[in-house]
Design an enzyme around this catalytic site. Structure first.
Site, PDB file in Angstrom:
ATOM      1  N   ASP A 289      50.272 -73.026 -47.667  1.00  0.00           N
ATOM      2  CA  ASP A 289      51.085 -72.735 -48.856  1.00  0.00           C
ATOM      3  C   ASP A 289      50.549 -73.538 -50.041  1.00  0.00           C
ATOM      4  O   ASP A 289      51.316 -74.103 -50.831  1.00  0.00           O
ATOM      5  CB  ASP A 289      52.566 -73.029 -48.622  1.00  0.00           C
ATOM      6  CG  ASP A 289      53.471 -72.352 -49.661  1.00  0.00           C
ATOM      7  OD1 ASP A 289      52.944 -71.669 -50.556  1.00  0.00           O
ATOM      8  OD2 ASP A 289      54.705 -72.528 -49.578  1.00  0.00           O
TER       9      ASP A 289
ATOM     10  N   ASN B  19      59.432 -75.580 -52.051  1.00  0.00           N
ATOM     11  CA  ASN B  19      60.422 -74.590 -51.635  1.00  0.00           C
ATOM     12  C   ASN B  19      59.871 -73.748 -50.483  1.00  0.00           C
ATOM     13  O   ASN B  19      58.880 -73.066 -50.680  1.00  0.00           O
ATOM     14  CB  ASN B  19      60.787 -73.682 -52.810  1.00  0.00           C
ATOM     15  CG  ASN B  19      61.928 -72.740 -52.465  1.00  0.00           C
ATOM     16  OD1 ASN B  19      62.771 -73.052 -51.633  1.00  0.00           O
ATOM     17  ND2 ASN B  19      61.924 -71.569 -53.072  1.00  0.00           N
TER      18      ASN B  19
ATOM     19  N   HIS C 121      56.456 -70.014 -44.236  1.00  0.00           N
ATOM     20  CA  HIS C 121      56.885 -71.418 -44.393  1.00  0.00           C
ATOM     21  C   HIS C 121      58.227 -71.774 -43.741  1.00  0.00           C
ATOM     22  O   HIS C 121      59.190 -72.154 -44.412  1.00  0.00           O
ATOM     23  CB  HIS C 121      56.887 -71.841 -45.868  1.00  0.00           C
ATOM     24  CG  HIS C 121      57.413 -70.822 -46.850  1.00  0.00           C
ATOM     25  ND1 HIS C 121      58.664 -70.261 -46.764  1.00  0.00           N
ATOM     26  CD2 HIS C 121      56.837 -70.270 -47.950  1.00  0.00           C
ATOM     27  CE1 HIS C 121      58.846 -69.425 -47.762  1.00  0.00           C
ATOM     28  NE2 HIS C 121      57.748 -69.408 -48.494  1.00  0.00           N
TER      29      HIS C 121
ATOM     30  N   ASN D 240      51.900 -63.703 -56.648  1.00  0.00           N
ATOM     31  CA  ASN D 240      52.649 -64.135 -57.840  1.00  0.00           C
ATOM     32  C   ASN D 240      51.741 -64.707 -58.916  1.00  0.00           C
ATOM     33  O   ASN D 240      51.867 -65.845 -59.347  1.00  0.00           O
ATOM     34  CB  ASN D 240      53.767 -65.116 -57.466  1.00  0.00           C
ATOM     35  CG  ASN D 240      53.278 -66.324 -56.683  1.00  0.00           C
ATOM     36  OD1 ASN D 240      52.215 -66.296 -56.070  1.00  0.00           O
ATOM     37  ND2 ASN D 240      54.048 -67.400 -56.707  1.00  0.00           N
TER      38      ASN D 240
ATOM     39  N   HIS E 152      48.129 -68.271 -46.294  1.00  0.00           N
ATOM     40  CA  HIS E 152      49.130 -68.427 -47.348  1.00  0.00           C
ATOM     41  C   HIS E 152      48.653 -69.424 -48.395  1.00  0.00           C
ATOM     42  O   HIS E 152      48.858 -70.623 -48.266  1.00  0.00           O
ATOM     43  CB  HIS E 152      50.452 -68.916 -46.729  1.00  0.00           C
ATOM     44  CG  HIS E 152      51.619 -68.843 -47.664  1.00  0.00           C
ATOM     45  ND1 HIS E 152      52.876 -68.480 -47.255  1.00  0.00           N
ATOM     46  CD2 HIS E 152      51.731 -69.089 -48.994  1.00  0.00           C
ATOM     47  CE1 HIS E 152      53.713 -68.509 -48.291  1.00  0.00           C
ATOM     48  NE2 HIS E 152      53.017 -68.883 -49.361  1.00  0.00           N
TER      49      HIS E 152
END
Length: 424
Positions: A305, A278, A232, A95, A61
């Site tokens: 992340d 987040n 996450h 993204n 990730h």
């Protein structure tokens, strides 16, 4: 440089083979070979006494930002940071700008990554443009090298669309990675909801924003019989739901990130935007639950992340600052702290950071078995250093761990037998 390397006297840890002993690892022409099986006259010998030799770490990730936001990170800079962190492979989220929701963007990422310092596994979008309205072209992205689909950063609100995503992805052999967030509860929030958010005058995000959506994903996985992976994980409630689902045989796996077991919401005190992410940093009870879940198998993977941002996006008011931290170069050190505290065994750490990500993504790696590609990480568990985010290989310096004294790090990384990083 010789295509024959011997790593001598290291503690070889390979959970898939049940290996944990001091021995040599031989690398020839990019593969692991049996020690003593070839003449060793023309070889490079690295004495790694006191170090661990483990299958190359895999981060499932990361955000590499390319295409479209190269001012934050590029595939080249991100994979250099990955190699410095001990990673031989990374899965990059979709993204980007344009979104990786079609074969053209997937192919672009693979081509840019071909000469870089880590293997890059593209994750395609679940929905076109991450809009949650219609499914992206999974088959086309799969042909260009996508290994999974996710709308990471944007939860799929429509439950029927998520059901179809699971069924469609399964028919193409793609993993579905869920960003579990109930937007009706989280929208406008910027930190964990609780006493601290009230004192700081910031709108909070309740733990239920995560757990409600985790429950939906579990229900859909149970309905379809398809494997789902939860990204996450940060809360006690989500851990309990995943644990119960696994106990009844639901095909669910999960990951967390080092910041969720290394920090709590207290890190945002003083409106520290480098601690804004987040899902947000949670309570001490949540942190302890994450550690327990890593140890007992409820959470399968430690992923970073990695979310690089510029100073301009972080040095603003807390409620409008960008979410996320640059995490590739601190992940291993923070995770090794759990080993030193005897909360995880070294073998379990290797499972969480290498074996399990490889298996869940369905990619190579995760073992040092003879004949396999030599993706190898050498770890010095004792070396101490001060982390200086400004000197990292990433373009970004948005880390709440800047200035921390850390212990344990990757000292050499090999991808396909080629050295991508070495500070031995």
């Amino acid at each position: 440089m010789s295509n024959f390397t011997i790593l001598k006297n290291g503690r070889v840890i390979d959970p898939l083979q049940g290996r944990d002993q001091v021995e040599d690892v031989w690398i020839l022409n990019g593969n692991i070979v049996e020690p003593g099986s070839v003449e060793s006259a023309d070889c490079r010998v690295l004495d790694v006494d006191g170090c661990w030799v483990v299958p190359g770490l895999i981060d499932m990730h990361v955000h590499l930002r390319e295409p479209g936001e190269e001012y934050k990170e590029t595939i080249a800079s991100g994979t250099m940071a990955a190699a410095a962190g001990g990673f031989t492979g990374v899965a990059c989220m979709p993204n980007t700008n344009p979104v990786n929701d079609n074969a053209t963007v997937t192919a672009f990422i693979r081509e840019k990554a071909a000469q870089c310092n880590a293997r890059v596994y593209p994750v395609g979008a679940i929905s076109t443009g991450l809009k949650g309205e219609k499914l992206a072209e999974y088959g086309e992205m799969k042909k260009e090298g996508a290994v999974a689909v996710s709308d990471d950063g944007c939860p799929v609100v429509d439950s029927q669309l998520m059901r179809r995503a699971l069924e469609y992805a399964s028919s193409h052999g793609l993993l579905v990675i869920s960003h579990a967030e109930e937007l009706a509860l989280s929208r406008g929030g910027c930190m964990n909801e609780g006493e601290l958010s009230t004192r700081m005058g910031l709108r909070g995000i309740p733990a239920a924003a995560e757990s409600i959506m985790v429950q939906r994903e579990i229900e859909l996985a149970e309905l379809t019989g398809v494997h789902i992976h939860i990204a996450h994980v940060s809360t006690v409630a989500a851990v309990r739901l995943i644990r119960a689902a696994k106990e009844r045989g639901v095909r669910v796996t999960a990951e967390t990130a080092p910041h969720y077991f290394s920090l709590t919401e207290e890190a945002v005190t003083g409106y520290n935007t480098n601690a804004k992410m987040n899902p947000p940093l949670r309570s001490e009870a949540d942190r302890r639950a994450i550690v327990e879940a890593l140890a007992d198998g409820t959470i399968d993977v430690i992923a970073t992340d990695h979310a690089p941002h510029t100073v301009l996006e972080k040095e603003v008011e807390f409620n409008i600052a960008a979410n996320g931290i640059a995490g590739l170069e601190t992940s291993l050190s923070l995770s090794l702290a759990l080993v030193r505290e005897e909360l995880l065994s070294p073998q379990r750490l290797v499972e969480l950071m290498s074996c399990n990500p490889a298996a869940i993504l369905g990619v190579g790696g995760g073992t040092l078995i003879v004949g396999k590609t030599a993706d190898v990480t050498v770890i010095d568990p004792d070396r101490k250093y001060i982390f200086d985010a400004a000197k990292s290989f990433s373009k970004a310096a948005n880390s709440p761990f800047d200035g921390w004294e850390l212990q344990g790090l990757a000292v050499a990384t090999f991808m396909g037998g080629a050295e991508t990083y070495n500070v031995l």
